[in-house]
Design a protein around this motif. Structure first.
Motif, PDB file in Angstrom:
ATOM      1  N   SER A 110      -5.157   8.838  15.260  1.00 58.31           N
ATOM      2  CA  SER A 110      -4.083   7.853  15.444  1.00 58.31           C
ATOM      3  C   SER A 110      -4.576   6.417  15.294  1.00 58.31           C
ATOM      4  CB  SER A 110      -3.414   8.043  16.812  1.00 58.31           C
ATOM      5  OG  SER A 110      -4.348   7.848  17.869  1.00 58.31           O
ATOM      6  N   GLY A 111      -5.850   6.171  15.582  1.00 61.36           N
ATOM      7  CA  GLY A 111      -6.385   4.818  15.481  1.00 61.36           C
ATOM      8  C   GLY A 111      -6.627   4.341  14.060  1.00 61.36           C
ATOM      9  N   ILE A 112      -6.608   5.251  13.088  1.00 63.85           N
ATOM     10  CA  ILE A 112      -6.868   4.837  11.701  1.00 63.85           C
ATOM     11  C   ILE A 112      -5.758   5.207  10.731  1.00 63.85           C
ATOM     12  CG2 ILE A 112      -9.386   4.911  11.986  1.00 63.85           C
ATOM     13  CD1 ILE A 112      -9.241   7.503  10.153  1.00 63.85           C
ATOM     14  N   ARG A 113      -4.878   6.106  11.119  1.00 63.28           N
ATOM     15  CA  ARG A 113      -3.913   6.650  10.160  1.00 63.28           C
ATOM     16  C   ARG A 113      -3.097   5.554   9.481  1.00 63.28           C
ATOM     17  NH1 ARG A 113       1.118   8.884   9.218  1.00 63.28           N
ATOM     18  NH2 ARG A 113       1.058  10.852   8.055  1.00 63.28           N
ATOM     19  N   GLU A 114      -2.496   4.669  10.254  1.00 58.88           N
ATOM     20  CA  GLU A 114      -1.672   3.610   9.661  1.00 58.88           C
ATOM     21  C   GLU A 114      -2.516   2.656   8.827  1.00 58.88           C
ATOM     22  OE1 GLU A 114       1.663   3.400   9.424  1.00 58.88           O
ATOM     23  OE2 GLU A 114       1.560   5.388  10.347  1.00 58.88           O
ATOM     24  N   ASP A 115      -3.738   2.367   9.296  1.00 59.83           N
ATOM     25  CA  ASP A 115      -4.633   1.488   8.525  1.00 59.83           C
ATOM     26  C   ASP A 115      -4.947   2.091   7.158  1.00 59.83           C
ATOM     27  OD1 ASP A 115      -4.714  -0.294  10.639  1.00 59.83           O
ATOM     28  OD2 ASP A 115      -6.621   0.462  11.415  1.00 59.83           O
ATOM     29  N   VAL A 116      -5.176   3.397   7.135  1.00 62.24           N
ATOM     30  CA  VAL A 116      -5.478   4.069   5.875  1.00 62.24           C
ATOM     31  C   VAL A 116      -4.257   4.052   4.965  1.00 62.24           C
ATOM     32  CG1 VAL A 116      -6.115   6.267   4.808  1.00 62.24           C
ATOM     33  CG2 VAL A 116      -7.300   5.500   6.867  1.00 62.24           C
ATOM     34  N   LEU A 117      -3.103   4.352   5.527  1.00 62.51           N
ATOM     35  CA  LEU A 117      -1.872   4.357   4.718  1.00 62.51           C
ATOM     36  C   LEU A 117      -1.550   2.976   4.155  1.00 62.51           C
ATOM     37  CD1 LEU A 117       0.390   6.697   6.853  1.00 62.51           C
ATOM     38  CD2 LEU A 117      -0.644   7.196   4.643  1.00 62.51           C
ATOM     39  N   ASN A 118      -1.988   1.934   4.842  1.00 57.10           N
ATOM     40  CA  ASN A 118      -1.701   0.559   4.408  1.00 57.10           C
ATOM     41  C   ASN A 118      -2.797  -0.059   3.544  1.00 57.10           C
ATOM     42  OD1 ASN A 118       0.855   0.370   5.662  1.00 57.10           O
ATOM     43  ND2 ASN A 118      -0.117  -0.012   7.635  1.00 57.10           N
ATOM     44  N   LEU A 119      -3.808   0.721   3.182  1.00 55.57           N
ATOM     45  CA  LEU A 119      -4.839   0.178   2.292  1.00 55.57           C
ATOM     46  C   LEU A 119      -4.196  -0.178   0.953  1.00 55.57           C
ATOM     47  CD1 LEU A 119      -7.773   2.644   3.016  1.00 55.57           C
ATOM     48  CD2 LEU A 119      -7.746   0.191   3.505  1.00 55.57           C
ATOM     49  N   PRO A 120      -4.404  -1.394   0.479  1.00 65.39           N
ATOM     50  CA  PRO A 120      -3.759  -1.801  -0.774  1.00 65.39           C
ATOM     51  C   PRO A 120      -4.318  -1.073  -1.990  1.00 65.39           C
ATOM     52  CG  PRO A 120      -5.178  -3.557   0.067  1.00 65.39           C
ATOM     53  CD  PRO A 120      -5.187  -2.467   1.099  1.00 65.39           C
ATOM     54  N   ALA A 121      -3.468  -0.872  -2.970  1.00 64.47           N
ATOM     55  CA  ALA A 121      -3.861  -0.190  -4.213  1.00 64.47           C
ATOM     56  C   ALA A 121      -5.041  -0.900  -4.868  1.00 64.47           C
ATOM     57  CB  ALA A 121      -2.672  -0.119  -5.168  1.00 64.47           C
ATOM     58  N   GLU A 122      -5.076  -2.234  -4.771  1.00 66.62           N
ATOM     59  CA  GLU A 122      -6.163  -3.002  -5.389  1.00 66.62           C
ATOM     60  C   GLU A 122      -7.516  -2.636  -4.766  1.00 66.62           C
ATOM     61  OE1 GLU A 122      -3.481  -4.573  -3.847  1.00 66.62           O
ATOM     62  OE2 GLU A 122      -2.316  -4.759  -5.694  1.00 66.62           O
ATOM     63  N   LEU A 123      -7.530  -2.389  -3.446  1.00 65.63           N
ATOM     64  CA  LEU A 123      -8.779  -2.014  -2.782  1.00 65.63           C
ATOM     65  C   LEU A 123      -9.222  -0.621  -3.238  1.00 65.63           C
ATOM     66  CD1 LEU A 123     -11.004  -2.647  -0.698  1.00 65.63           C
ATOM     67  CD2 LEU A 123      -9.569  -1.496   0.996  1.00 65.63           C
ATOM     68  N   TRP A 124      -8.284   0.326  -3.281  1.00 67.99           N
ATOM     69  CA  TRP A 124      -8.619   1.654  -3.794  1.00 67.99           C
ATOM     70  C   TRP A 124      -9.195   1.549  -5.209  1.00 67.99           C
ATOM     71  CZ3 TRP A 124      -9.077   6.171  -1.394  1.00 67.99           C
ATOM     72  CH2 TRP A 124      -8.398   6.379  -0.188  1.00 67.99           C
ATOM     73  N   GLU A 125      -8.555   0.759  -6.066  1.00 67.53           N
ATOM     74  CA  GLU A 125      -9.007   0.632  -7.460  1.00 67.53           C
ATOM     75  C   GLU A 125     -10.402   0.050  -7.550  1.00 67.53           C
ATOM     76  OE1 GLU A 125      -5.995  -1.577  -9.578  1.00 67.53           O
ATOM     77  OE2 GLU A 125      -4.442  -0.132  -9.013  1.00 67.53           O
ATOM     78  N   LYS A 126     -10.651  -1.021  -6.781  1.00 62.74           N
ATOM     79  CA  LYS A 126     -11.964  -1.660  -6.836  1.00 62.74           C
ATOM     80  C   LYS A 126     -13.053  -0.741  -6.301  1.00 62.74           C
ATOM     81  CE  LYS A 126     -14.719  -5.571  -5.250  1.00 62.74           C
ATOM     82  NZ  LYS A 126     -15.906  -4.753  -5.412  1.00 62.74           N
ATOM     83  N   GLN A 127     -12.793  -0.127  -5.140  1.00 58.29           N
ATOM     84  CA  GLN A 127     -13.788   0.756  -4.545  1.00 58.29           C
ATOM     85  C   GLN A 127     -14.030   1.985  -5.427  1.00 58.29           C
ATOM     86  OE1 GLN A 127     -15.621   0.189  -1.652  1.00 58.29           O
ATOM     87  NE2 GLN A 127     -14.730  -1.849  -1.747  1.00 58.29           N
ATOM     88  N   ASP A 128     -12.960   2.493  -6.019  1.00 62.49           N
ATOM     89  CA  ASP A 128     -13.099   3.662  -6.876  1.00 62.49           C
ATOM     90  C   ASP A 128     -13.901   3.330  -8.134  1.00 62.49           C
ATOM     91  OD1 ASP A 128     -12.267   6.514  -7.255  1.00 62.49           O
ATOM     92  OD2 ASP A 128     -11.410   5.680  -9.092  1.00 62.49           O
ATOM     93  N   TYR A 129     -13.703   2.148  -8.659  1.00 60.70           N
ATOM     94  CA  TYR A 129     -14.434   1.722  -9.861  1.00 60.70           C
ATOM     95  C   TYR A 129     -15.937   1.682  -9.588  1.00 60.70           C
ATOM     96  CZ  TYR A 129     -15.949  -1.054 -13.838  1.00 60.70           C
ATOM     97  OH  TYR A 129     -16.613  -1.489 -14.962  1.00 60.70           O
ATOM     98  N   ASP A 130     -16.312   1.257  -8.377  1.00 59.43           N
ATOM     99  CA  ASP A 130     -17.722   1.097  -8.016  1.00 59.43           C
ATOM    100  C   ASP A 130     -18.353   2.336  -7.398  1.00 59.43           C
ATOM    101  OD1 ASP A 130     -17.641  -1.542  -8.878  1.00 59.43           O
ATOM    102  OD2 ASP A 130     -17.133  -2.324  -6.897  1.00 59.43           O
TER     103      ASP A 130
END
Length: 194
Positions: A30-50
């Motif tokens: 419960s302490g991370i679920r909403e934070d994970v769901l709210n991660l911006p697409a740009e962050l996923w893209e950048k982290q995934d690229y690297d």
């Protein structure tokens, strides 16, 4: 495709690894679920690229990597990525709760990441081929899923429930399917007894 392991004790698979899938119990996410769901697409893209784990069987899976091995055959030598500092205090209690059933007195993590399997995509069946996989417990905790997500290990299909930890035998053939209309996100990590 079966891999024959050398007969030296150093290279044999840990007898404590799950044979297929082992449920480790419910975990409070419960302490991370909403934070994970709210991660911006740009962050996923950048982290995934690297990311260091760009393997064809993973298909369209995106990753945010917190910790990873420097050498795929050596689970002891790891590197923490800068984003770990931001998430460490939130993830460490979850990791500790998930591995409590092992009862190890001296153990470490060697890979920690979020993995997003987009809607209508899959992870091809594969076996993790590296020596380091012989010694570690590969653990998945679904943060968000849907009823049309399946995890395949050997010849069996499983649906992993949100907020439960599962060890998967990554030395057996395994993969995943998200036939649903929403993304599936897992916290995935590897753990080993020193």
């Amino acid at each position: 495709m079966n891999q024959v392991l050398p007969k030296t004790q150093k290279d044999q698979a840990s007898p404590k690894k799950a044979k297929t899938v082992r449920e480790l119990g419910q975990i409070d996410i419960s302490g991370i679920r909403e934070d994970v769901l709210n991660l911006p697409a740009e962050l996923w893209e950048k982290q995934d690229y690297d990311k260091p784990n760009k393997f064809k069987p993973l298909g369209r899976t995106e990753h945010i990597v917190f910790q990873f091995v420097r050498d795929y055959d050596n689970h002891i030598d790891t590197v923490n990525y800068p984003i770990w500092d931001e998430w460490k205090s939130r993830l460490e209690p979850i990791l500790a709760a998930a591995v409590e059933p092992y009862g190890y007195e001296n153990a470490e993590f060697c890979r920690i990441m979020f993995a997003k399997l987009p809607a209508h995509s899959k992870i091809a069946l594969h076996i993790d081929p590296y020596k380091s996989s012989n010694y570690t417990h590969k653990i998945h905790i679904p943060i968000v899923t849907n009823p049309d997500v399946e995890f395949i290990v050997g010849h069996k299909r499983y649906h992993f429930a949100e907020g439960y930890a599962y060890e998967v035998n990554n030395k057996d053939i395994h993969g995943g399917v998200n036939a649903g209309d929403s993304d599936r996100i897992h916290l995935i990590f590897e753990y080993y007894e020193k």
